[in-house]
Design an enzyme around this catalytic site. Sequence first.
Site, PDB file in Angstrom:
ATOM      1  N   ASP A   1       8.352   2.318   2.687  1.00  0.00           N
ATOM      2  CA  ASP A   1       6.901   2.200   2.814  1.00  0.00           C
ATOM      3  C   ASP A   1       6.226   2.214   1.440  1.00  0.00           C
ATOM      4  OD1 ASP A   1       4.469   2.349   4.552  1.00  0.00           O
ATOM      5  OD2 ASP A   1       4.162   4.231   3.475  1.00  0.00           O
TER       6      ASP A   1
ATOM      7  N   GLU B   1       8.153  -2.614   1.904  1.00  0.00           N
ATOM      8  CA  GLU B   1       6.789  -3.096   2.136  1.00  0.00           C
ATOM      9  C   GLU B   1       6.077  -3.140   0.791  1.00  0.00           C
ATOM     10  OE1 GLU B   1       2.557  -1.679   3.996  1.00  0.00           O
ATOM     11  OE2 GLU B   1       3.884  -0.370   2.887  1.00  0.00           O
TER      12      GLU B   1
END
Length: 480
Positions: A232, A262
């Site tokens: 993340d 991400e």
Amino acid sequence: MKNGVMMQYFEWNLPNDGTLWTRLKEDAKHLHDIGVTSVWVPPAYKADEQQDEGYAVYDLYDLGEFDQKGTVRTKYGTRGELEEAIAALHENKISVYLDTVMNQKTGADYTEKFMACEVDPENREQVIGPPKQVEGWTGYTFPGRGDKYSDFKWHWYHFTGTDQVYETGKRAIYLIQGEGKKWSEGVDGENGNYDFLIFNDVDFDHPDVAAEMKRWGVWFAETLDADGMRLDALKHIENKFIGDFMHALRDARGKEFYAVGEYWSGDFTDLEAYLDAVDHSVDLFDAPLHYKLFQASQQGRDFDLQTLLADTLVEKYPTLAVTFVDNHDSQRGSSLESQVKAWFKPLAYALILLMKEGYPCIFYGDYYGVKGELSPHRVILDILLDARRSRAFGEQNDYFDHPNTVGLTRTGDQEHPDSGLALLLSNGDDGEKVMDVGEAHAGETWHEITGSFDEEVKIGDDGKALFKVHGGKVAVWTKK
Ligand code: CA
């Protein structure tokens, strides 16, 4: 994995009923049957409150095991239920990727006093006001867990910055002061320096923090027998740390241990720079392609489909691209809302599932629906997944040669009987195109599998045929 398909197994509006892990376990065989080969599970650790989706991290070692923050389970269930779900997925030959949220922590157990400077939110390198003593929520003792799995206790000096100072009665970003304290290098340059995203920003330049986070990552992956991770918020984490982190993971779990990051930018050059900085040690979600699909869905026939793949990650670095249509951040009401319109979703999914390049990821919301409402896309997704599993093999011929009708063919291969397909997308009028599916298919009768056409097509001696698509639709032709 040949023609692998990832599924993101959550959406933003799931009810806080603690049943996701149990439902995932019961769904494992079905997922295998439809062609899903890996599942990205949401953040599995204790957040600051039970209903949180998992990105407001409190205790990374509490996987729904300890009574902390007023709950043993997380939004999704208990650690035991998660372990059962993972075992069921593995029995069905489905890999498990863990959502890994390292940038921030919140929900501290007590306040601490330390020196900090407020910074300009638009330019975090710009300090506004002198250093002053503040009282921030930065102390963590994890009273429900104690020292089990780790005796590391977090303090203000383990963070670079915080927005968890409330004594002035306003929300502001504070750069914590102390020896060696500064925003990290090797992060995105937006807002001057994009190290800080939210809450208490973990300081990966602190050697004790870097060591602890690597130790945790290995523990997390080993404890849950994971096959990979979804990393993340990489824009906000020092890239050098991520390279080290992946080394530690692959030393412990083997070099095949998978990672997709991400890095949320629609600009391909940002992703390219990041991949270079981490020595191509992770895949990235193809956010530039997502934005192309979003724009195409917004603009209708005014969008030039010939440019659909231009300057996307899958075009430039096909082996490092995870292609997707929507996710929990792009769905309606979320932080980065850019949801692909419903009419275009069948076209978008057909492209990512049937083209040769990219590792496609299907969004739970698009398959199962959001807010408990059934998805209108499940039927077409089942058809496309079946086509990916049985037809989408062999070389690819591209026909991105018209603004409103584009297509591609897969020629099939000998390992997969009856493989090969012809795909057409239209965002304008009815379209047709002569396309080459390979001479090996000469004389075969092909039909359309999404239900658009009843007529059949005969493949010519040269491997070519005229294929059709209705306006604003997708057509997938395969051997009957
Ligand atoms: Ca950060």
